[in-house]
Design a protein around this motif. Structure first.
Motif, PDB file in Angstrom:
ATOM      1  N   LEU A   4       0.852  -1.177   0.000  1.00  0.00           N
ATOM      2  CA  LEU A   4       0.000   0.000   0.000  1.00  0.00           C
ATOM      3  C   LEU A   4       0.894   1.235   0.000  1.00  0.00           C
ATOM      4  O   LEU A   4       1.648   1.474   0.938  1.00  0.00           O
ATOM      5  CB  LEU A   4      -0.891  -0.031   1.249  1.00  0.00           C
ATOM      6  CG  LEU A   4      -2.071   0.934   1.337  1.00  0.00           C
ATOM      7  CD1 LEU A   4      -3.077   0.674   0.215  1.00  0.00           C
ATOM      8  CD2 LEU A   4      -2.747   0.798   2.696  1.00  0.00           C
ATOM      9  N   VAL A   5       0.830   2.023  -1.071  1.00  0.00           N
ATOM     10  CA  VAL A   5       1.646   3.221  -1.181  1.00  0.00           C
ATOM     11  C   VAL A   5       1.024   4.371  -0.417  1.00  0.00           C
ATOM     12  O   VAL A   5       1.705   5.112   0.304  1.00  0.00           O
ATOM     13  CB  VAL A   5       1.835   3.598  -2.668  1.00  0.00           C
ATOM     14  CG1 VAL A   5       2.527   4.951  -2.803  1.00  0.00           C
ATOM     15  CG2 VAL A   5       2.626   2.523  -3.387  1.00  0.00           C
ATOM     16  N   LEU A   6      -0.283   4.543  -0.545  1.00  0.00           N
ATOM     17  CA  LEU A   6      -0.989   5.649   0.092  1.00  0.00           C
ATOM     18  C   LEU A   6      -2.414   5.214   0.398  1.00  0.00           C
ATOM     19  O   LEU A   6      -3.037   4.497  -0.378  1.00  0.00           O
ATOM     20  CB  LEU A   6      -1.001   6.879  -0.816  1.00  0.00           C
ATOM     21  CG  LEU A   6      -1.608   8.165  -0.244  1.00  0.00           C
ATOM     22  CD1 LEU A   6      -0.900   8.570   1.047  1.00  0.00           C
ATOM     23  CD2 LEU A   6      -1.524   9.291  -1.261  1.00  0.00           C
ATOM     24  N   ASP A 107       6.443  19.106   7.747  1.00  0.00           N
ATOM     25  CA  ASP A 107       7.109  20.302   8.247  1.00  0.00           C
ATOM     26  C   ASP A 107       8.118  19.870   9.310  1.00  0.00           C
ATOM     27  O   ASP A 107       7.931  20.111  10.500  1.00  0.00           O
ATOM     28  CB  ASP A 107       6.063  21.259   8.831  1.00  0.00           C
ATOM     29  CG  ASP A 107       6.653  22.563   9.344  1.00  0.00           C
ATOM     30  OD1 ASP A 107       7.745  22.931   8.875  1.00  0.00           O
ATOM     31  OD2 ASP A 107       6.025  23.189  10.216  1.00  0.00           O
ATOM     32  N   PRO A 108       9.208  19.201   8.888  1.00  0.00           N
ATOM     33  CA  PRO A 108      10.107  18.578   9.862  1.00  0.00           C
ATOM     34  C   PRO A 108      10.774  19.563  10.811  1.00  0.00           C
ATOM     35  O   PRO A 108      11.120  19.201  11.936  1.00  0.00           O
ATOM     36  CB  PRO A 108      11.141  17.862   8.983  1.00  0.00           C
ATOM     37  CG  PRO A 108      11.082  18.559   7.664  1.00  0.00           C
ATOM     38  CD  PRO A 108       9.661  18.970   7.503  1.00  0.00           C
ATOM     39  N   ARG A 109      10.947  20.807  10.398  1.00  0.00           N
ATOM     40  CA  ARG A 109      11.586  21.790  11.271  1.00  0.00           C
ATOM     41  C   ARG A 109      10.595  22.565  12.130  1.00  0.00           C
ATOM     42  O   ARG A 109      10.986  23.410  12.935  1.00  0.00           O
ATOM     43  CB  ARG A 109      12.420  22.765  10.438  1.00  0.00           C
ATOM     44  CG  ARG A 109      13.572  22.092   9.686  1.00  0.00           C
ATOM     45  CD  ARG A 109      14.458  23.114   9.015  1.00  0.00           C
ATOM     46  NE  ARG A 109      15.538  22.483   8.274  1.00  0.00           N
ATOM     47  CZ  ARG A 109      16.482  23.150   7.633  1.00  0.00           C
ATOM     48  NH1 ARG A 109      16.471  24.476   7.625  1.00  0.00           N
ATOM     49  NH2 ARG A 109      17.432  22.500   6.987  1.00  0.00           N
ATOM     50  N   GLY A 110       9.302  22.333  11.916  1.00  0.00           N
ATOM     51  CA  GLY A 110       8.297  22.984  12.733  1.00  0.00           C
ATOM     52  C   GLY A 110       8.152  24.468  12.502  1.00  0.00           C
ATOM     53  O   GLY A 110       7.647  25.190  13.368  1.00  0.00           O
ATOM     54  N   TYR A 174       3.557  15.552  -8.484  1.00  0.00           N
ATOM     55  CA  TYR A 174       2.329  15.706  -7.703  1.00  0.00           C
ATOM     56  C   TYR A 174       2.047  14.437  -6.891  1.00  0.00           C
ATOM     57  O   TYR A 174       1.688  14.505  -5.712  1.00  0.00           O
ATOM     58  CB  TYR A 174       1.138  15.989  -8.621  1.00  0.00           C
ATOM     59  CG  TYR A 174       0.851  17.454  -8.810  1.00  0.00           C
ATOM     60  CD1 TYR A 174       0.181  18.184  -7.845  1.00  0.00           C
ATOM     61  CD2 TYR A 174       1.251  18.114  -9.964  1.00  0.00           C
ATOM     62  CE1 TYR A 174      -0.094  19.529  -8.021  1.00  0.00           C
ATOM     63  CE2 TYR A 174       0.978  19.467 -10.151  1.00  0.00           C
ATOM     64  CZ  TYR A 174       0.310  20.164  -9.174  1.00  0.00           C
ATOM     65  OH  TYR A 174       0.049  21.497  -9.341  1.00  0.00           O
ATOM     66  N   ALA A 175       2.193  13.278  -7.505  1.00  0.00           N
ATOM     67  CA  ALA A 175       1.927  12.016  -6.804  1.00  0.00           C
ATOM     68  C   ALA A 175       2.817  11.886  -5.575  1.00  0.00           C
ATOM     69  O   ALA A 175       2.374  11.467  -4.501  1.00  0.00           O
ATOM     70  CB  ALA A 175       2.134  10.840  -7.752  1.00  0.00           C
ATOM     71  N   HIS A 176       4.076  12.265  -5.712  1.00  0.00           N
ATOM     72  CA  HIS A 176       4.989  12.180  -4.575  1.00  0.00           C
ATOM     73  C   HIS A 176       4.601  13.182  -3.492  1.00  0.00           C
ATOM     74  O   HIS A 176       4.681  12.876  -2.290  1.00  0.00           O
ATOM     75  CB  HIS A 176       6.424  12.426  -5.035  1.00  0.00           C
ATOM     76  CG  HIS A 176       7.442  12.034  -4.017  1.00  0.00           C
ATOM     77  ND1 HIS A 176       7.807  10.725  -3.790  1.00  0.00           N
ATOM     78  CD2 HIS A 176       8.167  12.781  -3.138  1.00  0.00           C
ATOM     79  CE1 HIS A 176       8.716  10.677  -2.828  1.00  0.00           C
ATOM     80  NE2 HIS A 176       8.953  11.912  -2.422  1.00  0.00           N
ATOM     81  N   LEU A 177       4.167  14.376  -3.880  1.00  0.00           N
ATOM     82  CA  LEU A 177       3.777  15.384  -2.901  1.00  0.00           C
ATOM     83  C   LEU A 177       2.532  14.948  -2.130  1.00  0.00           C
ATOM     84  O   LEU A 177       2.451  15.146  -0.909  1.00  0.00           O
ATOM     85  CB  LEU A 177       3.533  16.720  -3.597  1.00  0.00           C
ATOM     86  CG  LEU A 177       3.243  17.907  -2.673  1.00  0.00           C
ATOM     87  CD1 LEU A 177       4.383  18.139  -1.684  1.00  0.00           C
ATOM     88  CD2 LEU A 177       2.994  19.172  -3.492  1.00  0.00           C
ATOM     89  N   ARG A 183       0.754  10.737   4.073  1.00  0.00           N
ATOM     90  CA  ARG A 183       1.283   9.515   4.669  1.00  0.00           C
ATOM     91  C   ARG A 183       2.355   9.788   5.725  1.00  0.00           C
ATOM     92  O   ARG A 183       2.525   9.003   6.649  1.00  0.00           O
ATOM     93  CB  ARG A 183       1.863   8.599   3.586  1.00  0.00           C
ATOM     94  CG  ARG A 183       2.501   7.344   4.163  1.00  0.00           C
ATOM     95  CD  ARG A 183       2.766   6.273   3.155  1.00  0.00           C
ATOM     96  NE  ARG A 183       3.425   5.135   3.790  1.00  0.00           N
ATOM     97  CZ  ARG A 183       3.381   3.901   3.336  1.00  0.00           C
ATOM     98  NH1 ARG A 183       2.720   3.621   2.225  1.00  0.00           N
ATOM     99  NH2 ARG A 183       4.009   2.933   3.972  1.00  0.00           N
ATOM    100  N   THR A 184       3.084  10.899   5.618  1.00  0.00           N
ATOM    101  CA  THR A 184       4.216  11.149   6.506  1.00  0.00           C
ATOM    102  C   THR A 184       3.812  11.135   7.971  1.00  0.00           C
ATOM    103  O   THR A 184       4.512  10.579   8.818  1.00  0.00           O
ATOM    104  CB  THR A 184       4.875  12.492   6.145  1.00  0.00           C
ATOM    105  OG1 THR A 184       5.276  12.462   4.776  1.00  0.00           O
ATOM    106  CG2 THR A 184       6.077  12.759   7.022  1.00  0.00           C
ATOM    107  N   ASP A 185       2.680  11.770   8.298  1.00  0.00           N
ATOM    108  CA  ASP A 185       2.201  11.837   9.676  1.00  0.00           C
ATOM    109  C   ASP A 185       1.256  10.656   9.925  1.00  0.00           C
ATOM    110  O   ASP A 185       0.164  10.596   9.351  1.00  0.00           O
ATOM    111  CB  ASP A 185       1.464  13.156   9.900  1.00  0.00           C
ATOM    112  CG  ASP A 185       1.046  13.372  11.345  1.00  0.00           C
ATOM    113  OD1 ASP A 185       0.866  12.380  12.071  1.00  0.00           O
ATOM    114  OD2 ASP A 185       0.912  14.544  11.742  1.00  0.00           O
TER     115      ASP A 185
END
Length: 532
Positions: A4-6, A107-110, A174-177, A183-185
């Motif tokens: 599952l990618v997304l 937003d890894p740096r917050g 776009y797909a990667h964004l 998915r990141t969070d």
């Protein structure tokens, strides 16, 4: 093993049906609660929308996702969040709609502050009352203001000096964004798997100031990379956002969806690209707007970006076909009418008058030099809301006041516009003309991307009482008539990262704004009634 990618994303849900959207790493069969769908392929990416039927109204059904028979969701060994559940409405009088816009992620740096969507997800995971649906009303992704992760992907893919620099180029990017945003969070990924979600784009989903004016469109079309960008943006929007807004019957009636499914495992990129290019060149041939009837509440989601009419002779926020459609949906005999527009219909009045003036000057009210200055100012200061399309503003004013007066069936208990875009939140109320149903503008923005610097200061000043008269005088000097409505801000502005909830119980309706104090905690800012 197929992965599952997304997703899964829980999208359209009614009393008996639900749609689950997924992206996978290869062609496969996707199964949810015994319902199956074969993936379709676009630009080497694989997608499926699984339509589950036969659910009971008011039910809560945990579900798994299987790819070629193997369980991939919930992910094995991951017990950080409760099981994903499909909750069907029971057709009753209670309704809760959470909404927000403008989310920079990851937003890894917050630097953009705590994410209101993450905080909301943690509340639900800890036992908070889930909403009937979540409305994401613009800027789900930022295609022109990129974070470190997507920049690294672009540099690996096409190098740091290729055009467009600092922006997305095509469908693959776009797909990667979208993958990074959803998915990141893990908290947000879980939230989207268990709360029905409806979406509409705003400018940053494509590019800042998208379709501001005829001059803007001509400038962008002259760029050698723009065609690939707009085709990738609208094609990916159709897959990642639009298809899930539709009911099973509406998807079945979509000829493009039938074509890409009929293509089987063959790549349908040419079909989607051709559709996306037509949607950009001929906006009157594609309707991104949609309507949902949720019990006795009507929800209208209007496309105020791609549906614009922009020619040297005429400007309109919605082309004639979409404006006629909107008028047809604005009817009484409902308890509440909610109109979603990513762009606020009612701005703070000084800004409204300034945009009225700018449209007139850009159109030649003060001569050619004034028109050139007006166009430069329009693009620099984002003067392109409903107020900058004065004829469209007046048309919609006539539509909603007719409903609120009871001229199109019994008047609802409330009429409210739900919007984002401006990166601060507020409530405005129409004070004239008097109507049986109160008319309000509810703004909640951003989920995570707060306004800073001079723009924040200018908007704070514009929300100060007593500042509208000078801008109204400027508009009058350009020949702009007074707007057909009067209104004033009654709550806000708040410049926090926020999420809002419309809470409906029969004929009563109210809105609640909550600010993200941390990634795990929301704090109430205000509650206001929308009905009398």
């Amino acid at each position: 093993m197929t992965e599952l990618v997304l997703g899964p994303l829980l999208r359209h849900v009614d009393e008996r049906t639900a749609t689950v959207w997924v992206e996978t790493d290869r062609p496969c069969e996707v199964e949810v609660l015994g319902a199956t769908a074969r993936t379709f392929t676009v630009h080497g990416h694989h997608y499926a929308l699984v339509e589950i039927d036969g659910l009971e109204p008011g039910s809560q059904t945990p579900y798994q996702v299987r790819l070629d028979g193997e369980v991939v969701w919930p992910e094995p060994g991951d017990d950080r969040f409760p099981p994903s559940v499909i909750r069907t409405p029971d057709g009753g009088e209670r309704l809760r709609l959470a909404f927000g816009s403008c989310r920079r992620s990851p937003d890894p740096r917050g630097v953009h502050g705590p994410d209101a969507l993450t905080a909301y997800a943690h509340r639900l995971a800890d036992g908070g009352e889930p909403p009937t649906a979540l409305l994401l009303i613009g800027d789900q992704v930022y295609a022109d203001e990129l974070g470190e992760e997507i920049v690294e992907f672009i540099h690996r893919r096409r190098g740091p000096d290729s055009e467009p620099r600092g922006e997305l180029a095509d469908f693959a990017e776009y797909a990667h964004l979208y993958r990074l945003a959803w998915r990141t969070d893990p908290a947000v990924r879980w939230l989207l798997s268990t709360v029905p979600t409806y979406m509409i784009f705003d400018d940053h989903d494509v590019r800042d100031d998208w379709n501001t004016s005829h001059a803007w469109r001509e400038q962008m079309r002259s760029l050698p990379w723009w065609r690939r960008r707009i085709v990738g943006g609208l094609g990916s929007y159709w897959i990642y956002q639009h298809l899930g807004n539709l009911s099973p019957a509406e998807r079945a009636a979509d000829p493009l969806y039938a074509q890409v499914r009929d293509a089987g495992d063959r790549d349908a990129a040419d079909l989607v690209d051709a559709f996306a290019e037509r949607a950009d060149l001929r906006p009157d041939g594609t309707r991104w707007s949609y309507r949902r009837d949720l019990g006795a509440t009507r929800l209208i989601v209007a496309d105020s970006r791609c549906a614009r009419l922009l020619t040297p002779e005429r400007r309109a926020m919605l082309h004639d076909a979409d404006m006629a459609w909107l008028g047809e949906q604005c009817r009484g005999d409902r308890d509440h009418l909610l109109i979603v527009s990513s762009l606020p219909y009612l701005l703070p009045r000084p800004i409204h008058h300034a945009e009225n003036w700018n449209e007139a000057v850009s159109g030649g009210a003060w001569g050619r030099l004034g028109a050139r200055f007006g166009e430069r100012l329009r693009q620099a200061a984002d003067l392109e809301h409903w107020a900058a399309f004065a004829d469209s503003f007046r048309t919609v004013a006539a539509e909603v006041t007719a409903v609120a007066r009871g001229e199109r069936g019994a008047a609802p208990a409330s009429v409210a516009f739900l919007s984002g875009d401006v990166h601060y939140s507020y409530l405005a109320r129409v004070t004239a003309p008097d109507t049986a149903a109160p008319i309000s503008q509810v703004v909640c923005s951003p989920l995570r991307n707060p306004l800073t610097g001079a723009f924040r200061w200018a908007n704070a000043v514009a929300c100060t009482p007593g500042t509208a008269w000078m801008f109204r005088g400027l508009a009058a000097l350009a020949g702009v008539p007074r707007p057909p409505l009067r209104w004033r801000l009654t709550r806000g502005p708040w410049f926090d990262n926020m999420i809002a909830t419309i809470e409906i119980d029969g004929r009563r309706a109210q809105v609640r704004w909550e600010a993200a104090v941390t990634e795990g905690r929301l704090e109430e800012r205000s509650v206001a009634a929308l009905s009398r």
